[in-house]
Write a protein that holds these residues in place. Structure first.
Motif, short mmCIF file in Angstrom:
data_model
loop_
_atom_site.label_atom_id
_atom_site.label_comp_id
_atom_site.label_asym_id
_atom_site.label_seq_id
_atom_site.Cartn_x
_atom_site.Cartn_y
_atom_site.Cartn_z
N ILE A 1 0.84 -1.20 0.00
CA ILE A 1 0.00 0.00 0.00
C ILE A 1 0.88 1.25 0.00
N ILE B 1 -4.53 2.55 -2.26
CA ILE B 1 -3.50 2.97 -3.21
C ILE B 1 -4.02 4.07 -4.13
N SER B 2 -5.22 3.86 -4.66
CA SER B 2 -5.77 4.85 -5.60
C SER B 2 -6.04 6.18 -4.90
N LEU C 1 3.21 1.38 -3.32
CA LEU C 1 2.53 1.62 -4.59
C LEU C 1 1.89 3.00 -4.65
N VAL C 2 1.52 3.57 -3.50
CA VAL C 2 1.06 4.97 -3.49
C VAL C 2 2.19 5.87 -3.98
N ALA D 1 -2.54 7.74 -4.13
CA ALA D 1 -1.82 8.15 -5.35
C ALA D 1 -2.48 9.37 -5.99
#
Length: 877
Positions: free
Chosen positions: A679, A754-755, A682-683, A758
Motif C-alpha cells: 500500500i 493505493i488509488s 505503490l502509493v 496516489a
C-alpha cells in the motif's frame, strides 16, 4: 542362552563387506546454493533487468554510477537477509538432528556387553533391547521377549509381541520379511514398550525399512507456494504497468521536446528533427527517464521486506516452540485452508492418565487423594504389586503405557502396604487379566483386567471403610462403565480374591470388587482453545488417528473438532471404498478419519490439492513422511523421527496443536505486513509515475529528478521494509478467511487505499507546482522544486501511519513495533539534511521556516484523507 556377539575381527570383516548402520544424509543446500535460489524471486528478476539497463546507461555516460549501486544494494540486502535467516534456522535444525546420531546402543562384543554409537553397529551384531530403547536396525529376536510400539513406522497404535525365531530356517525367513506383524522381526525406529530381548541385525542403514523411506524423500517435488504465485502475478502486473508507463512517459517527453518547446510550430519542429544529434540526445534522455520510471514502478524493498518480516517472525516463533526450517513454510502456513492433524500428542497429551476412579457404589472420584484412606490402601495394593512398572524415587520405570498410567495415579500420594509378591500370572490376551499373589498386611490374589471379564465374577465390593459388602447387582457399575466408553475412556477393573487359584484361572464367583480405573490420553486444554481459534480463522481441521471410530468421535467432540451438525466421521475402510470424486465431494464436511493408514494421508493431501486448497499435514512417524513432504506445509513433531522432520517445513518442538495455531498466525502476519508495505510503496510509485507523465504534457519540467527518484526508492523502500516488517502479530488476523491459492495479493481494500493516496499525492502535487496560492509561499522556483521533493518524502512518511493499520487509530499497537518510530524518525532526519545540504546532486537548496511549515501542512493532509476513505469504505472495523 549364552551370547558372545562378534569378535573384533568379525566386526572389521562385517564392516568391510556390509558397511555400518548410518543413514545417508539428505542432500542439503549450502549458503551459496540458497543465495542463488533466492535470486529466482519474480520481483528480484525485474530489478536485475532494470539494473542491467542502468549499468549500460552508466557506461554510456547517461546515468550516474550510484544509481546502479542503489538498485544493487536493494537486491543484495533482500537476498542476503532471506538466505541468512533460512541458513541460520537450518543450522539449528541440523543441531537437533545431530543429537539423534549420538544414541548409544548396548551390543555384545567379544563376549561382553559394550555401548557403541548407533552408526557403529554392523551386520550380525547382537544388540540388547530393554524397555524404552529405540531399535537401531532391522533384525531378528534371538533371545527374550518384548512388546514393540511400531506406530512410528506403520501408524498402528497396537503393541506387537516379538519372540525368538524357533529355528534357523524361520530366522532366515524372518530376515527377509518386511511384515510388521512378523512375530520374530523388529524394525529400526520402533520402540520397546516392555520386556527384555536380544536381537541379531539383518539389515543396516539405508536398506532398513526406515532407511528406504528416508531415501525416497530425496526426490524434490515441491510446488510453488501461494505467496510465490501471488508475487509472480504481482510482478507481471507491476512490470506491465512500469513498461507501459515508461513508454508513455518517454513518448510524452519526446512530445514535450519536439512539439511543446517549439510552440506547435511545424517549421520549428521540422528544424528540430532535422538535427539528428539533437533528436538522439532527447531520445536517450527519454529512454533513461522510461527506465527510471520502470525502476520506480517496482517496489525494490518488497523482497527485503519479506526477508525481514520472515526473519523477525522466525525468531519469535522459535520462542513459541516452532522451528521454521524453510521461510516458505511460515508464509504458506498463513494461507492454510485445510489441516490434517494427528491426534496423539498433538490434540491429546500423548500420555495415558487415570482420569477417574469408579468404586463399588458406582461413584466417580477424579483423584487418588479424594478416596477414603482404606480404599487408597486397596488401590495402592492393587496397582503397585500387580504391575510391570515400578516407582523408583519420583520416577516410573518399565512396564507399558497402561502400567505407567496406573502408577501415575498414585505416585507421591499413597502409603503402600507392607506386602511381598509371590506367584504371578502375566497378562494373557485371551484371558484379558493379570494376577499377583501377595502376603503380609494383605494375603490374597490381586487381579487386574478387562471389566467385562471380571465384574460378573464379583460377589462383593469394598466400602469406604475397606469392609466387604455384598454386591447384589452390577447394573449400575456397568452403566457407568458404558458412560466412560462413550467418552473414549478405557477401563481397567481392580479386584481381589482370597481363595485358591489353579493354573492361573479365576473362579466364576467370589471375587471382591475394588474399583475401575478410567484411563485416557486426555485432550490438551490449550488445544481446545487453539482449535477454536483455527476454526475461526476459516481453517478446516481433520483429525487422523488409528483409534476406533467411536473413540475418535468422542475425542473429536471434546476437542471441538466437530463444529458442524453434519460433520462426517469415517474409517479408513470407508474412505478407501469411495472414489476420488466422492472423497472430494465429502471432504469439506469430513472431520475425523479413524483407523487411518499411512497411505490415507498421502491420498487426502493429493485430493485436497487437486481442489486447489492449501494443505497442512502434521506427523511424527516415518510412515507420515511422504504426506508431510507432499503437503504445502508439513508440520513435524519435535518428538518424532528424524525422517519426518527432514520431510517438513516446520518443526513443532513441543508437539502442541497450540503451536500450529501460532504458526498460522505468524504466517498471516507476514502476509498482512507485505500488504501494508505494498500500500505504502505503490502509493509512492503510482503517484510518481502520474506526475512524471503529466508534467511534460503541460509544459512543466519533471519535478522529480532521476537522482531524487532513486533516493526515494532507497529511503522509502528500505525504510518501509524495516519499519513495517516489525508490525506485531494481531489476534484479529485469525478472524480473517484463508486466502485462496489463486487470490490476488492486491485486495479491493488495497486498491482503494493505493488509488486514494496516489490520486491525492498527484492532485496536491499539481496544486504545489501550479497554483498561485502555493507560489506565494516560496522565494523562487528553486525553493518550490526543493519543497516539492521534500513534501513528497514527508507525505510518504505520514502515509506509512495510514498503511500500518486499517483502523482509524493510526497509532494502534505502535508501541509493539518500536522499530517503526525509529526508522521513520531516521528517514525524516536524513531528509531534512538532504533538503538543506543536498545542493545540485539532489537539487535541494534549503527551505525557510515558513516554507517548511507549508511543506509539513501539505504533507500531513494525507492522514485525514485516508481516514475519510476508511470511514466511507467501512474498512475501519
Amino acid at each position: 542362552m549364552k551370547i558372545t556377539g562378534l569378535t573384533d575381527a568379525q566386526v572389521q570383516e562385517a564392516k568391510a563387506k556390509f558397511g555400518d548402520n548410518s543413514i545417508t544424509e539428505q542432500a542439503r543446500e549450502g549458503f551459496w546454493e540458497k543465495l542463488k535460489g533466492n535470486f529466482d524471486d519474480p520481483i528480484i528478476k525485474i530489478l536485475l533487468f532494470a539494473l542491467a539497463l542502468n549499468v549500460f546507461f552508466a557506461f554510456m555516460g547517461k546515468a550516474e554510477w550510484y544509481e546502479s549501486v542503489g538498485i544493487a544494494i536493494a537486491v543484495l540486502l533482500a537476498t542476503m537477509v532471506s538466505t541468512f535467516s533460512e541458513y541460520k534456522n537450518e543450522s539449528a535444525f541440523q543441531k537437533l538432528q545431530g543429537e539423534a546420531s549420538l544414541i548409544k546402543c548396548k551390543v555384545y562384543r567379544n563376549g561382553a556387553v559394550t555401548e557403541i554409537p548407533i552408526n557403529e553397529i554392523t551386520m550380525g551384531d547382537c544388540v540388547m533391547l530393554q524397555t524404552g530403547d529405540k531399535i537401531p536396525a532391522d533384525g531378528v529376536i534371538i533371545d527374550g521377549s518384548i512388546q514393540v510400539d511400531q506406530s512410528i513406522l506403520n501408524g498402528e497404535a497396537k503393541e506387537e509381541t516379538k519372540t525368538p525365531a524357533p529355528d534357523a530356517a524361520t530366522d532366515a525367513e524372518s530376515a527377509e520379511s518386511q511384515d510388521f506383524l512378523n512375530p520374530h522381526k523388529v524394525f529400526r525406529a520402533a520402540v520397546v514398550a516392555g520386556g527384555n530381548a536380544v536381537m541379531r541385525t539383518v539389515t543396516l542403514g539405508d536398506n532398513t525399512v526406515y532407511g528406504k523411506i528416508a531415501g525416497e524423500l530425496q526426490i524434490d517435488e515441491d510446488r510453488d507456494t501461494p505467496l510465490k504465485l501471488k508475487l509472480t502475478d504481482l510482478a507481471g502486473q507491476i512490470s506491465k504497468f512500469g513498461y507501459i508507463g515508461g513508454v508513455a512517459i518517454a513518448v510524452a517527453f519526446m512530445f514535450e521536446r519536439i512539439v511543446i518547446q517549439n510552440n506547435f510550430d511545424g517549421a520549428l519542429m521540422a528544424a528540430y528533427c532535422a538535427d539528428w544529434m539533437n533528436v538522439l540526445n532527447s531520445l536517450v534522455e527519454a529512454v533513461m527517464l522510461a527506465v527510471i520510471i520502470i525502476v520506480m514502478a517496482v517496489p525494490e524493498g518488497l523482497p527485503l521486506m519479506i526477508a525481514i518480516v520472515s526473519a523477525q517472525n522466525m525468531g519469535k516463533m522459535l520462542k513459541d516452540n516452532v522451528l521454521v526450517r524453510k521461510i516458505s513454510g511460515i508464509e504458506t502456513a498463513g494461507s492454510l485452508n485445510l489441516l490434517f492433524s494427528d491426534k496423539t500428542g498433538t490434540i491429546t497429551k500423548g500420555l495415558l492418565e487415570v482420569v477417574t476412579f469408579l468404586d463399588g457404589t458406582a461413584t466417580f472420584t477424579d483423584s487418588f487423594d479424594k478416596l477414603s484412606q482404606k480404599i487408597q490402601s486397596l488401590v495402592s495394593l492393587s496397582v503397585r504389586f500387580n504391575n510391570g512398572a515400578v516407582i523408583t524415587g519420583d520416577k516410573i520405570v518399565g512396564g507399558n503405557m497402561t502400567d505407567r498410567a496406573l502408577l501415575g495415579f498414585l505416585i507421591g500420594k499413597d502409603n503402600p502396604p507392607d506386602v511381598k509378591v509371590g506367584d504371578t500370572v502375566p497378562f494373557d490376551s485371551a484371558k484379558k487379566y493379570s494376577m499377583a499373589k501377595v502376603s503380609g498386611d494383605y494375603n490374597l490374589w490381586l487381579i487386574k483386567g478387562a471389566p467385562e471379564r471380571l465384574l460378573d465374577k464379583c460377589s462383593y465390593y469394598y466400602d469406604s471403610n475397606g469392609q466387604k459388602q455384598k454386591l447384589d447387582s452390577t447394573a449400575q457399575i456397568n452403566a457407568k462403565i458404558d458412560e466412560l466408553a462413550n467418552r473414549a475412556i478405557r477401563t481397567l477393573a481392580l479386584v481381589t480374591y482370597d481363595g485358591e487359584v489353579t493354573d492361573g484361572n479365576i473362579p466364576d464367583s467370589g471375587l471382591t470388587f475394588v474399583g475401575v480405573t478410567g484411563i485416557r490420553d486426555d485432550v490438551r486444554p490449550d488445544a481446545i482453545k487453539a482449535i477454536e481459534q483455527v476454526h475461526s480463522a476459516g481453517v478446516q481441521v481433520v483429525m487422523i488417528t488409528g483409534d476406533r471410530k467411536e473413540t475418535a468421535q468422542a475425542i473429536a467432540k471434546e476437542a471441538g473438532l466437530i463444529e458442524i451438525d453434519d460433520a462426517i466421521v469415517i474409517t479408513s475402510a470407508e474412505l478407501n471404498a469411495m472414489s476420488d470424486d466422492e472423497v472430494k465431494q465429502k471432504l469439506p464436511k469430513i472431520r475425523v478419519i479413524a483407523r487411518a493408514l499411512p497411505t490415507d494421508k498421502s491420498r487426502l493431501v493429493r485430493l485436497a490439492q487437486e481442489l486447489n486448497l492449501v494443505v497442512g499435514m502434521t506427523g511424527d512417524g516415518v510412515n507420515d513422511s511422504p504426506a508431510l513432504k507432499k503437503a504445502d506445509v508439513g508440520f513435524a513433531m519435535g518428538g518424532g523421527t528424524e525422517v519426518a522432520k527432514e520431510a517438513s517445513e516446520i518443526v513443532i518442538l513441543d508437539d502442541n496443536f497450540k503451536s500450529i495455531g501460532r504458526a498460522i498466525l505468524y504466517g498471516r502476519t507476514i502476509y498482512n505486513n507485505i500488504r501494508k508495505f505494498l500500500i505504502l510503496q505503490l502509493v509512492i510509485n503510482v503517484g510518481a509515475v502520474l506526475i512524471s507523465f503529466v508534467c511534460p504534457l503541460i509544459g512543466l519540467e519533471n519535478p522529480l529528478t532521476i537522482v531524487q527518484i532513486l533516493w526515494l526508492n532507497i529511503i522509502m523502500d528500505t525504510g518501509a521494509a524495516l519499519a513495517l516488517g516489525g508490525e506485531p502479530a494481531l489476534d484479529r488476523y485469525m478472524d480473517e478467511k484463508p486466502k485462496r491459492r489463486d487470490e490476488k495479493i492486491v485486495s479491493p481494500y488495497m486498491i482503494s487505499a493505493i488509488s486514494t493516496g496516489a490520486v491525492w499525492s498527484f492532485v496536491m502535487g499539481l496544486i504545489i507546482l501550479l497554483s498561485d496560492f502555493s507560489h506565494s509561499y516560496f522565494r523562487d522556483d528553486t525553493a518550490l522544486m526543493t519543497a516539492y521533493f521534500t513534501w513528497f518524502v514527508f507525505l510518504s512518511v505520514f502515509n506509512s501511519l495510514n498503511a500500518r493499520t486499517n483502523r482509524i487509530n493510526i497509532f494502534e499497537h505502535i508501541k509493539e513495533n518500536p522499530g517503526f518510530i525509529s526508522v521513520m524518525g531516521l528517514v525524516v532526519i536524513v531528509q531534512i539534511i538532504m533538503t538543506e545540504f543536498g545542493d545540485v546532486i539532489m537539487r535541494c537548496f534549503g527551505l525557510t521556516a515558513g516554507e517548511w511549515a507549508f511543506v509539513l501542512l501539505m504533507a500531513v493532509t494525507i492522514i485525514p484523507i485516508d481516514m475519510i476513505r476508511k470511514l466511507i469504505t467501512g474498512s475501519n472495523k
